[in-house]
Design a protein around this motif. Structure first.
Motif, PDB file in Angstrom:
ATOM      1  N   PRO A 400     -40.489 -11.323  74.219  1.00  0.00           N
ATOM      2  CA  PRO A 400     -39.892 -11.928  73.024  1.00  0.00           C
ATOM      3  C   PRO A 400     -40.080 -13.436  72.932  1.00  0.00           C
ATOM      4  N   GLU A 401     -40.449 -14.087  74.034  1.00  0.00           N
ATOM      5  CA  GLU A 401     -40.655 -15.535  74.002  1.00  0.00           C
ATOM      6  C   GLU A 401     -41.993 -15.913  73.370  1.00  0.00           C
ATOM      7  N   TRP A 402     -42.876 -14.957  73.189  1.00  0.00           N
ATOM      8  CA  TRP A 402     -44.156 -15.217  72.539  1.00  0.00           C
ATOM      9  C   TRP A 402     -44.001 -15.172  71.024  1.00  0.00           C
ATOM     10  N   LYS A 403     -44.833 -15.915  70.325  1.00  0.00           N
ATOM     11  CA  LYS A 403     -44.807 -15.939  68.863  1.00  0.00           C
ATOM     12  C   LYS A 403     -45.823 -14.941  68.329  1.00  0.00           C
ATOM     13  N   ILE A 404     -45.332 -13.913  67.645  1.00  0.00           N
ATOM     14  CA  ILE A 404     -46.188 -12.825  67.163  1.00  0.00           C
ATOM     15  C   ILE A 404     -46.417 -13.017  65.664  1.00  0.00           C
ATOM     16  N   PRO A 405     -47.636 -13.242  65.216  1.00  0.00           N
ATOM     17  CA  PRO A 405     -47.875 -13.453  63.778  1.00  0.00           C
ATOM     18  C   PRO A 405     -47.783 -12.147  62.998  1.00  0.00           C
ATOM     19  N   SER A 406     -47.544 -12.270  61.728  1.00  0.00           N
ATOM     20  CA  SER A 406     -47.557 -11.126  60.822  1.00  0.00           C
ATOM     21  C   SER A 406     -48.887 -11.132  60.080  1.00  0.00           C
ATOM     22  N   VAL A 407     -49.671 -10.085  60.258  1.00  0.00           N
ATOM     23  CA  VAL A 407     -50.975 -10.002  59.596  1.00  0.00           C
ATOM     24  C   VAL A 407     -51.037  -8.746  58.749  1.00  0.00           C
ATOM     25  N   ARG A 408     -51.783  -8.827  57.664  1.00  0.00           N
ATOM     26  CA  ARG A 408     -51.892  -7.710  56.722  1.00  0.00           C
ATOM     27  C   ARG A 408     -53.226  -6.988  56.813  1.00  0.00           C
ATOM     28  N   GLY A 409     -54.025  -7.362  57.785  1.00  0.00           N
ATOM     29  CA  GLY A 409     -55.320  -6.718  57.950  1.00  0.00           C
ATOM     30  C   GLY A 409     -56.085  -7.352  59.078  1.00  0.00           C
ATOM     31  N   GLY A 410     -57.356  -6.982  59.207  1.00  0.00           N
ATOM     32  CA  GLY A 410     -58.181  -7.515  60.275  1.00  0.00           C
ATOM     33  C   GLY A 410     -58.146  -6.655  61.510  1.00  0.00           C
ATOM     34  N   VAL A 411     -58.414  -7.282  62.663  1.00  0.00           N
ATOM     35  CA  VAL A 411     -58.580  -6.512  63.895  1.00  0.00           C
ATOM     36  C   VAL A 411     -57.716  -7.005  65.054  1.00  0.00           C
ATOM     37  N   SER A 412     -56.967  -8.106  64.875  1.00  0.00           N
ATOM     38  CA  SER A 412     -56.284  -8.654  66.047  1.00  0.00           C
ATOM     39  C   SER A 412     -55.062  -9.475  65.673  1.00  0.00           C
ATOM     40  N   LEU A 413     -54.231  -9.699  66.687  1.00  0.00           N
ATOM     41  CA  LEU A 413     -53.127 -10.646  66.615  1.00  0.00           C
ATOM     42  C   LEU A 413     -53.503 -11.875  67.427  1.00  0.00           C
ATOM     43  N   TRP A 414     -53.337 -13.050  66.830  1.00  0.00           N
ATOM     44  CA  TRP A 414     -53.577 -14.315  67.514  1.00  0.00           C
ATOM     45  C   TRP A 414     -52.211 -14.808  67.992  1.00  0.00           C
ATOM     46  N   VAL A 415     -51.844 -14.401  69.194  1.00  0.00           N
ATOM     47  CA  VAL A 415     -50.500 -14.581  69.727  1.00  0.00           C
ATOM     48  C   VAL A 415     -50.364 -15.969  70.351  1.00  0.00           C
ATOM     49  N   GLU A 416     -49.231 -16.609  70.121  1.00  0.00           N
ATOM     50  CA  GLU A 416     -48.955 -17.908  70.735  1.00  0.00           C
ATOM     51  C   GLU A 416     -48.036 -17.709  71.932  1.00  0.00           C
ATOM     52  N   LEU A 417     -48.517 -18.095  73.095  1.00  0.00           N
ATOM     53  CA  LEU A 417     -47.733 -17.995  74.319  1.00  0.00           C
ATOM     54  C   LEU A 417     -46.725 -19.131  74.388  1.00  0.00           C
ATOM     55  N   ASP A 418     -45.765 -19.017  75.273  1.00  0.00           N
ATOM     56  CA  ASP A 418     -44.792 -20.096  75.413  1.00  0.00           C
ATOM     57  C   ASP A 418     -45.202 -21.100  76.478  1.00  0.00           C
TER      58      ASP A 418
END
Length: 494
Positions: A400-418
């Protein structure tokens, strides 16, 4: 020896490498990852041990031990009078990696083949007699396939004739051909950061000097930086992924498109639009785009302007690149270039240096697939939606400490670590049989060690297992890092 990297350059590329003990093995792992990601090309001379030790604040003994570990694992060699040099490794794994059947490889963001592909291939094989009666290759591409591609562009608001289409052996081949045709050594090329790594490699190999423009999951494209870069540096071309950008999943708004087009017009910059992920919508309320339009609707108006830059009223040269690699199967090497006829002629003159055309069989398969594209993208939407949701839920629960983006398509999540420890996390995950690419792999110059690309193209169960691995190793990675952690280099370099 092909190239050399300085001690400061290597330190910047390593990012958050201090994520395990002993320190010499952590340093060796960091260099291994650079080799595996091809950020350190084969035959690159590494800095002298004393020089690297001074820059990293280590003892020379530690660096000497790290280089010895790299020699033991076959990643570098030491030549008399030349120092230590990286070796050609391909995709070879480092030491101590579990490569059994339970391993999860998320380095490639490509879904499994569309289920109907084998049937289409069988249908085409039945017509093999007519295929082998032809020459077998064509610099421009078969007319039926070019006509099908052109019709779908026209249906989506981009009037196109078959003469404006060249069929290539995949999108990567298209990017490389456009780069070598338009660029000369020393020319500037604008590119997003993060970006598709192989596109950056293609531009560099053509001799371009890259000008990076940031794009983020929340704020999108840095329009001020883009306008300044286009005005001050006058790049020959700008490589962009305007719809479901890889790796961020971000899509350009109409305003962003207009601003970039106007700046490109002033600087006489050619816009190269990579649309290989453009049809991979998950949540779009009306997923009708260039290659999701049924033939019956070819004459229907396209009021939504979902095709990037379709309604831009500017005198700017546009080159569009597409392929079937993400929508159908990565092994089907069929891509295309859409541009004006004059540039098609230039591309055709340049192409024989690389290849003599796309195989007839693959083109015949692609032609039949385009007739079924609405069915294909619908299946892809469901598959990717399941993967995205499973991955996002698992990350929110376990990390839960990571920032999870909301995406509406594509192939991946570009996650931001803490913490800026993406490289160290990837190496730790490899030891557990999880293969990922660290954030810096997607940097146009350097940085992004606070980010991690997590594709959601794998089965949902594999994605949940992957998150379990990340949650298990992340505390140890954080604990082994110095306090405070080394600063991210994105803001300093990009």
């Amino acid at each position: 020896m092909d190239s050399r990297i300085s001690a400061r350059g290597l330190a910047g590329a390593l990012g958050g490498w201090r994520t395990r003990a002993p320190a010499y093995e952590a340093l060796a792992d960091g260099i291994r990852l650079l080799c595996l990601d091809n950020r350190l090309a084969p035959n690159t001379a590494l800095p002298a041990e004393r020089e690297l030790a001074a820059v990293l604040g280590l003892s020379r003994t530690t660096v000497t031990a790290a280089y010895q570990s790299l020699r033991d694992s076959g990643h570098i060699d030491s030549l008399r009078g030349s120092g230590s040099v990286t070796l050609p490794l391909g995709r070879r794994a480092p030491r101590h990696v579990d490569t059994d059947a339970d391993a999860i490889d998320l380095q490639q963001a490509s879904p499994a083949a569309w289920p109907g592909l084998a049937g289409v291939m069988s249908e085409v094989a039945q017509d093999a007699a007519s295929l082998i009666a032809r020459a077998g290759y064509d610099l421009i591409g078969s007319l039926p396939l070019r006509a099908s591609i052109a019709a779908r562009y026209a249906a989506s608001g981009v009037p196109t004739s078959p003469d404006q289409i060249m069929v290539t052996t995949g999108a990567q081949s298209a990017i490389q051909l456009v780069a070598t045709t338009l660029l000369r050594r020393g020319d500037r090329a604008l590119i997003e950061t993060p970006t598709y790594p192989h596109a950056a490699d293609a531009l560099r190999s053509a001799g371009a000097r890259l000008v990076a423009v940031p794009v983020t999951t929340d704020a999108g494209w840095d329009l001020d930086r883009a306008a300044q870069a286009l005005t001050r540096t006058g790049p020959t071309l700008a490589y962009l992924m305007p719809r479901f950008q890889n790796p961020t999943g971000r899509t350009m708004s109409a305003g962003e498109q207009r601003a970039i087009a106007e700046a490109a017009e002033r600087s006489r910059t050619t816009l190269v639009l990579d649309e290989t992920t453009a049809d991979l919508a998950i949540d779009d309320p009306e997923p009708v785009r260039a290659f999701a339009m049924p033939y019956a609707d070819a004459a229907a108006p396209f009021a939504d302007a979902a095709v990037p830059f379709a309604d831009i009223d500017a005198d700017v040269e546009l080159v569009r690149i597409g392929s079937l690699g993400k929508t159908v199967w990565g092994g089907l090497r069929v891509g295309w270039i859409r541009c004006d006829v004059a540039l098609i002629r230039r591309l055709a003159a340049e192409r024989p240096r690389r290849d003599l055309g796309t195989p007839e069989f693959e083109q015949a398969v692609a032609t039949r697939l385009l007739a079924r594209f609405p069915e294909i993208v619908a299946q892809r939407s469901l598959l990717l939606g399941e993967g995205r949701d499973a991955l996002a839920v698992a990350l929110a629960d376990r990390l839960p400490e990571w920032k999870i983006p909301s995406v509406r398509g594509g192939v991946s999540l570009w996650v931001e670590l803490d913490a800026p420890l993406s490289s160290g996390l990837v190496m730790a995950a490899r030891d557990e049989g999880l293969f990922l690419s660290a954030g810096p792999r997607f940097a146009a110059v350097s940085g992004h060690d606070r980010q991690l690309r997590l594709p959601f193209t794998a089965p949902a169960d594999d994605l949940r297992r992957a998150v379990d691995v990340l949650a298990r190793v992340w505390p140890d990675v954080r604990l082994a890092a110095p306090a405070p952690a080394a600063p991210d280099l994105v803001s300093a370099i990009v």
